[in-house]
Structures are given as structure tokens and as C-alpha cells.
Motif scaffolding. Structure first.
Motif, PDB file in Angstrom:
ATOM      1  N   GLU A  94      40.005 -52.214   5.648  1.00 23.34           N
ATOM      2  CA  GLU A  94      38.797 -51.800   6.374  1.00 23.34           C
ATOM      3  C   GLU A  94      39.132 -51.415   7.816  1.00 23.34           C
ATOM      4  O   GLU A  94      38.625 -50.418   8.349  1.00 23.34           O
ATOM      5  CB  GLU A  94      37.802 -52.965   6.369  1.00 23.34           C
ATOM      6  N   PHE A  95      40.014 -52.177   8.453  1.00 20.52           N
ATOM      7  CA  PHE A  95      40.429 -51.898   9.830  1.00 20.52           C
ATOM      8  C   PHE A  95      41.150 -50.553   9.912  1.00 20.52           C
ATOM      9  O   PHE A  95      40.863 -49.733  10.796  1.00 20.52           O
ATOM     10  CB  PHE A  95      41.345 -53.027  10.325  1.00 20.52           C
ATOM     11  N   ILE A  96      42.083 -50.325   8.973  1.00 22.81           N
ATOM     12  CA  ILE A  96      42.816 -49.044   8.977  1.00 22.81           C
ATOM     13  C   ILE A  96      41.834 -47.889   8.730  1.00 22.81           C
ATOM     14  O   ILE A  96      41.915 -46.841   9.370  1.00 22.81           O
ATOM     15  CB  ILE A  96      43.955 -49.059   7.926  1.00 22.81           C
ATOM     16  N   TYR A  97      40.872 -48.105   7.852  1.00 23.23           N
ATOM     17  CA  TYR A  97      39.841 -47.088   7.595  1.00 23.23           C
ATOM     18  C   TYR A  97      39.087 -46.750   8.891  1.00 23.23           C
ATOM     19  O   TYR A  97      38.987 -45.587   9.284  1.00 23.23           O
ATOM     20  CB  TYR A  97      38.864 -47.623   6.538  1.00 23.23           C
ATOM     21  N   ASN A  98      38.596 -47.778   9.565  1.00 18.83           N
ATOM     22  CA  ASN A  98      37.787 -47.563  10.785  1.00 18.83           C
ATOM     23  C   ASN A  98      38.603 -46.895  11.884  1.00 18.83           C
ATOM     24  O   ASN A  98      38.111 -45.987  12.572  1.00 18.83           O
ATOM     25  CB  ASN A  98      37.218 -48.889  11.295  1.00 18.83           C
ATOM     26  N   GLU A  99      39.838 -47.329  12.059  1.00 18.39           N
ATOM     27  CA  GLU A  99      40.679 -46.764  13.131  1.00 18.39           C
ATOM     28  C   GLU A  99      41.103 -45.331  12.798  1.00 18.39           C
ATOM     29  O   GLU A  99      41.241 -44.503  13.700  1.00 18.39           O
ATOM     30  CB  GLU A  99      41.915 -47.649  13.344  1.00 18.39           C
ATOM     31  N   THR A 100      41.319 -45.042  11.506  1.00 19.64           N
ATOM     32  CA  THR A 100      41.710 -43.687  11.110  1.00 19.64           C
ATOM     33  C   THR A 100      40.530 -42.731  11.279  1.00 19.64           C
ATOM     34  O   THR A 100      40.696 -41.595  11.740  1.00 19.64           O
ATOM     35  CB  THR A 100      42.223 -43.674   9.650  1.00 19.64           C
ATOM     36  N   LYS A 101      39.326 -43.192  10.944  1.00 18.25           N
ATOM     37  CA  LYS A 101      38.097 -42.399  11.098  1.00 18.25           C
ATOM     38  C   LYS A 101      37.946 -41.860  12.521  1.00 18.25           C
ATOM     39  O   LYS A 101      37.460 -40.757  12.729  1.00 18.25           O
ATOM     40  CB  LYS A 101      36.866 -43.255  10.760  1.00 18.25           C
ATOM     41  N   LYS A 102      38.334 -42.686  13.504  1.00 14.61           N
ATOM     42  CA  LYS A 102      38.196 -42.290  14.917  1.00 14.61           C
ATOM     43  C   LYS A 102      39.119 -41.131  15.276  1.00 14.61           C
ATOM     44  O   LYS A 102      38.938 -40.478  16.286  1.00 14.61           O
ATOM     45  CB  LYS A 102      38.552 -43.467  15.839  1.00 14.61           C
ATOM     46  N   ARG A 103      40.163 -40.905  14.457  1.00 17.76           N
ATOM     47  CA  ARG A 103      41.196 -39.922  14.788  1.00 17.76           C
ATOM     48  C   ARG A 103      41.041 -38.588  14.082  1.00 17.76           C
ATOM     49  O   ARG A 103      41.811 -37.673  14.332  1.00 17.76           O
ATOM     50  CB  ARG A 103      42.581 -40.514  14.446  1.00 17.76           C
ATOM     51  N   ILE A 104      40.064 -38.477  13.168  1.00 15.34           N
ATOM     52  CA  ILE A 104      39.968 -37.274  12.328  1.00 15.34           C
ATOM     53  C   ILE A 104      38.527 -36.747  12.312  1.00 15.34           C
ATOM     54  O   ILE A 104      37.593 -37.486  12.645  1.00 15.34           O
ATOM     55  CB  ILE A 104      40.446 -37.576  10.884  1.00 15.34           C
ATOM     56  N   PRO A 105      38.328 -35.470  11.900  1.00 13.31           N
ATOM     57  CA  PRO A 105      36.966 -34.932  11.831  1.00 13.31           C
ATOM     58  C   PRO A 105      36.047 -35.772  10.949  1.00 13.31           C
ATOM     59  O   PRO A 105      36.475 -36.318   9.922  1.00 13.31           O
ATOM     60  CB  PRO A 105      37.185 -33.531  11.249  1.00 13.31           C
ATOM     61  N   ALA A 106      34.783 -35.833  11.363  1.00 15.46           N
ATOM     62  CA  ALA A 106      33.827 -36.775  10.765  1.00 15.46           C
ATOM     63  C   ALA A 106      33.582 -36.571   9.273  1.00 15.46           C
ATOM     64  O   ALA A 106      33.330 -37.541   8.559  1.00 15.46           O
ATOM     65  CB  ALA A 106      32.504 -36.699  11.520  1.00 15.46           C
TER      66      ALA A 106
END
Ligand code: ZN
Length: 128
Positions: A94-106
Motif C-alpha cells: 500500500e505504501f509503495i502504491y501511494n508513493e508511486t501514485k505521487k510520481r506518475i500521471p493521475a
């Protein structure tokens, strides 16, 4: 609708313990975590490194967690010092998901798989 799905895999070595766990996982120990990320999109985007809209997103942005902890990744980290929550495989995904989301288009759909051992893994996504 046509779509593209990027897939990438990487590993990182980290220490952790599960707070409140009644058993050996409650003591500090380490894993070589393996991560698979798939990123699906119906459109292509520009990236920090490419000005034309020809990528779902940059592979580099998906692999941030493979970097050394001193460079913002999770390699050779004490996960308990980094995650704001418990360090179960479920929460790490879940943490990797949330942090990766911040780095890529929505609009990109992410699916994160985290292996804690060769034969134990968890998949996290925002699908039902
Ligand atoms: Zn463990």
C-alpha cells in the motif's frame, strides 16, 4: 479502449519488525523484498525525461523504491523508520502504491505485488 500496461520488477533489501506481533516477526530481521509493478493507461504521456507524449510513464518513476534509502528509496532501510504504519507486506504494498501514485500521471492504474519471501506475496490495487 486500447491500453498499454507497463510492467517492471525490482528487489530491495530491508530490515523490519512487526510491532505488536506475538512471535519471531516481532523481532528485527531482514528480507529481500521483490516488487512487481504494473501501470496501465489508455493514453500516453510526457515524462520528466521525454517531452513528447509517448510513454505511459517513465520506468524510472516506477522503480524509485529500488534506490538506496539515502537516495529516497527503500534499499538497505529500516522500514519501521519510513512507513507511517505497520510494516506487514500488505502495508508495504500500500505504501509503495501511494508513493508511486505521487510520481506518475493521475489516470494510470497501478497494481503492486510485494513478495516477502519466494512463496509469500500480496497484491494491492485500487480495483474492487
Ligand atoms: Zn519480516
Amino acid at each position: 479502449m486500447p491500453s498499454w500496461t507497463l510492467n517492471t520488477e525490482f528487489k530491495f533489501d530491508s530490515a523490519h519488525f512487526i510491532e505488536g506481533y506475538d512471535g519471531k516477526c516481532g523481532r528485527m530481521h531482514g528480507h529481500t523484498y521483490k516488487v512487481h509493478i504494473s501501470a496501465k493507461s489508455n493514453k500516453l504521456n510526457v515524462s520528466k525525461y521525454l517531452n513528447s507524449p509517448d510513454m505511459v510513464c517513465d520506468f524510472k518513476e516506477l522503480k524509485w523504491a529500488a534506490q538506496d534509502v539515502t537516495k529516497g528509496g527503500l534499499d538497505h532501510a529500516i522500514l519501521n523508520d519510513i512507513l507511517p504504519v505497520s510494516t506487514t507486506a500488505e502495508r508495504i504494498a500500500e505504501f509503495i502504491y501511494n508513493e508511486t501514485k505521487k510520481r506518475i500521471p493521475a489516470e494510470i492504474e497501478l497494481k503492486i505485488t510485494v513478495w516477502e519471501t519466494d512463496n509469500s506475496w500480496v497484491v494491492y490495487s485500487d480495483e474492487d
